[in-house]
Design a protein around this motif. Structure first.
Motif, PDB file in Angstrom:
ATOM      1  N   SER A 165      47.257  28.946  33.641  1.00  4.24           N
ATOM      2  CA  SER A 165      46.416  30.028  33.153  1.00  4.24           C
ATOM      3  C   SER A 165      45.055  29.491  32.737  1.00  4.24           C
ATOM      4  CB  SER A 165      47.065  30.715  31.959  1.00  4.24           C
ATOM      5  OG  SER A 165      48.429  30.862  32.187  1.00  4.24           O
ATOM      6  N   PRO A 166      44.100  29.680  33.585  1.00  2.00           N
ATOM      7  CA  PRO A 166      42.744  29.239  33.242  1.00  2.00           C
ATOM      8  C   PRO A 166      42.139  30.166  32.208  1.00  2.00           C
ATOM      9  CG  PRO A 166      42.740  30.392  35.341  1.00  2.00           C
ATOM     10  CD  PRO A 166      44.169  30.315  34.892  1.00  2.00           C
ATOM     11  N   LYS A 167      41.145  29.687  31.548  1.00  3.51           N
ATOM     12  CA  LYS A 167      40.477  30.532  30.564  1.00  3.51           C
ATOM     13  C   LYS A 167      39.123  30.958  31.092  1.00  3.51           C
ATOM     14  CE  LYS A 167      42.219  29.541  25.986  1.00  3.51           C
ATOM     15  NZ  LYS A 167      41.880  28.945  24.684  1.00  3.51           N
TER      16      LYS A 167
ATOM     17  N   ILE B  80      43.261  34.000  31.797  1.00  2.72           N
ATOM     18  CA  ILE B  80      43.276  34.766  33.027  1.00  2.72           C
ATOM     19  C   ILE B  80      44.632  34.630  33.693  1.00  2.72           C
ATOM     20  CG2 ILE B  80      42.287  34.963  35.315  1.00  2.72           C
ATOM     21  CD1 ILE B  80      39.675  33.854  33.992  1.00  2.72           C
ATOM     22  N   HIS B  81      45.224  35.768  33.942  1.00  2.00           N
ATOM     23  CA  HIS B  81      46.540  35.753  34.570  1.00  2.00           C
ATOM     24  C   HIS B  81      46.395  35.403  36.042  1.00  2.00           C
ATOM     25  CE1 HIS B  81      50.545  36.913  35.718  1.00  2.00           C
ATOM     26  NE2 HIS B  81      50.061  37.718  36.622  1.00  2.00           N
ATOM     27  N   VAL B  82      47.186  34.457  36.476  1.00  2.00           N
ATOM     28  CA  VAL B  82      47.148  34.085  37.881  1.00  2.00           C
ATOM     29  C   VAL B  82      48.338  34.710  38.590  1.00  2.00           C
ATOM     30  CG1 VAL B  82      47.130  32.185  39.515  1.00  2.00           C
ATOM     31  CG2 VAL B  82      46.046  31.912  37.275  1.00  2.00           C
ATOM     32  N   PRO B  83      48.074  35.637  39.489  1.00  2.00           N
ATOM     33  CA  PRO B  83      49.160  36.295  40.225  1.00  2.00           C
ATOM     34  C   PRO B  83      49.964  35.298  41.032  1.00  2.00           C
ATOM     35  CG  PRO B  83      47.065  37.434  40.574  1.00  2.00           C
ATOM     36  CD  PRO B  83      46.760  36.151  39.838  1.00  2.00           C
ATOM     37  N   LYS B  84      51.173  35.654  41.296  1.00  2.00           N
ATOM     38  CA  LYS B  84      52.066  34.767  42.021  1.00  2.00           C
ATOM     39  C   LYS B  84      51.495  34.463  43.399  1.00  2.00           C
ATOM     40  CE  LYS B  84      56.990  34.164  42.714  1.00  2.00           C
ATOM     41  NZ  LYS B  84      58.248  34.856  43.044  1.00  2.00           N
TER      42      LYS B  84
ATOM     43  N   PRO C 209      40.659  31.754  42.713  1.00  2.00           N
ATOM     44  CA  PRO C 209      40.538  33.171  43.075  1.00  2.00           C
ATOM     45  C   PRO C 209      40.859  34.102  41.920  1.00  2.00           C
ATOM     46  CG  PRO C 209      41.798  31.977  44.727  1.00  2.00           C
ATOM     47  CD  PRO C 209      41.538  31.022  43.606  1.00  2.00           C
ATOM     48  N   ALA C 210      41.819  33.702  41.099  1.00  2.00           N
ATOM     49  CA  ALA C 210      42.187  34.555  39.969  1.00  2.00           C
ATOM     50  C   ALA C 210      41.016  34.691  39.009  1.00  2.00           C
ATOM     51  CB  ALA C 210      43.401  33.974  39.248  1.00  2.00           C
ATOM     52  N   VAL C 211      40.325  33.591  38.778  1.00  2.00           N
ATOM     53  CA  VAL C 211      39.155  33.619  37.898  1.00  2.00           C
ATOM     54  C   VAL C 211      38.077  34.505  38.511  1.00  2.00           C
ATOM     55  CG1 VAL C 211      37.292  32.241  36.921  1.00  2.00           C
ATOM     56  CG2 VAL C 211      39.610  31.351  36.917  1.00  2.00           C
ATOM     57  N   ARG C 212      37.900  34.346  39.793  1.00  2.00           N
ATOM     58  CA  ARG C 212      36.906  35.162  40.487  1.00  2.00           C
ATOM     59  C   ARG C 212      37.218  36.632  40.327  1.00  2.00           C
ATOM     60  NH1 ARG C 212      35.233  33.675  46.512  1.00  2.00           N
ATOM     61  NH2 ARG C 212      33.258  32.719  46.075  1.00  2.00           N
TER      62      ARG C 212
ATOM     63  N   ARG D 263      36.068  41.935  38.021  1.00  2.00           N
ATOM     64  CA  ARG D 263      36.567  43.142  37.366  1.00  2.00           C
ATOM     65  C   ARG D 263      35.929  43.330  35.996  1.00  2.00           C
ATOM     66  NH1 ARG D 263      42.912  43.837  37.921  1.00  2.00           N
ATOM     67  NH2 ARG D 263      42.375  45.996  38.108  1.00  2.00           N
ATOM     68  N   VAL D 264      35.768  42.221  35.280  1.00  4.05           N
ATOM     69  CA  VAL D 264      35.352  42.346  33.884  1.00  4.05           C
ATOM     70  C   VAL D 264      33.890  42.004  33.672  1.00  4.05           C
ATOM     71  CG1 VAL D 264      35.927  41.653  31.532  1.00  4.05           C
ATOM     72  CG2 VAL D 264      37.707  41.707  33.282  1.00  4.05           C
ATOM     73  N   HIS D 265      33.414  41.060  34.434  1.00  6.67           N
ATOM     74  CA  HIS D 265      32.040  40.605  34.211  1.00  6.67           C
ATOM     75  C   HIS D 265      31.209  40.767  35.474  1.00  6.67           C
ATOM     76  CE1 HIS D 265      33.870  38.843  30.696  1.00  6.67           C
ATOM     77  NE2 HIS D 265      34.644  38.101  31.450  1.00  6.67           N
ATOM     78  N   ARG D 266      31.278  41.925  36.024  1.00  7.85           N
ATOM     79  CA  ARG D 266      30.613  42.118  37.312  1.00  7.85           C
ATOM     80  C   ARG D 266      29.106  41.875  37.196  1.00  7.85           C
ATOM     81  NH1 ARG D 266      32.598  46.898  41.041  1.00  7.85           N
ATOM     82  NH2 ARG D 266      34.515  45.870  40.451  1.00  7.85           N
ATOM     83  N   ASP D 267      28.569  42.243  36.061  1.00  8.93           N
ATOM     84  CA  ASP D 267      27.130  42.052  35.898  1.00  8.93           C
ATOM     85  C   ASP D 267      26.762  40.578  35.875  1.00  8.93           C
ATOM     86  OD1 ASP D 267      28.724  42.176  33.627  1.00  8.93           O
ATOM     87  OD2 ASP D 267      26.976  42.241  32.324  1.00  8.93           O
ATOM     88  N   VAL D 268      27.718  39.744  35.501  1.00 10.45           N
ATOM     89  CA  VAL D 268      27.459  38.308  35.498  1.00 10.45           C
ATOM     90  C   VAL D 268      27.420  37.783  36.930  1.00 10.45           C
ATOM     91  CG1 VAL D 268      28.342  36.056  34.790  1.00 10.45           C
ATOM     92  CG2 VAL D 268      28.551  38.023  33.254  1.00 10.45           C
ATOM     93  N   MET D 269      28.256  38.369  37.762  1.00 12.99           N
ATOM     94  CA  MET D 269      28.329  37.922  39.142  1.00 12.99           C
ATOM     95  C   MET D 269      27.064  38.301  39.908  1.00 12.99           C
ATOM     96  SD  MET D 269      31.179  36.371  39.426  1.00 12.99           S
ATOM     97  CE  MET D 269      31.627  36.320  41.157  1.00 12.99           C
TER      98      MET D 269
END
Ligand SMILES: [Zn+2]
Length: 55
Positions: free
Chosen positions: A14-16, A24-28, A34-37, A42-48
């Motif tokens: 689980s990365p932070k 950050i939850h990493v799906p199976k 990719p999970a961080v991405r 989803r959450v920080h789109r403005d940062v992207m």
């Protein structure tokens, strides 16, 4: 030499998030990257995409 179970060298699953500090939850079947991405999108789109502001 005994093989150690569990504790130690395994990669952290689980990365932070660097932005909000949440785990950050990493799906199976996913890896951390990719999970961080996905979290960022989803959450920080403005940062992207800081420059793109629809007007
Ligand atoms: Zn975050």
């Amino acid at each position: 030499m005994r093989p150690k179970k569990g504790a130690s060298v395994a990669k952290p699953k689980s990365p932070k998030c660097r932005t909000c500090g949440k785990r950050i939850h990493v799906p199976k079947g996913w890896s951390a990257g990719p999970a961080v991405r996905r979290h960022y999108w989803r959450v920080h789109r403005d940062v992207m995409q800081p420059e793109k502001s629809g007007r």
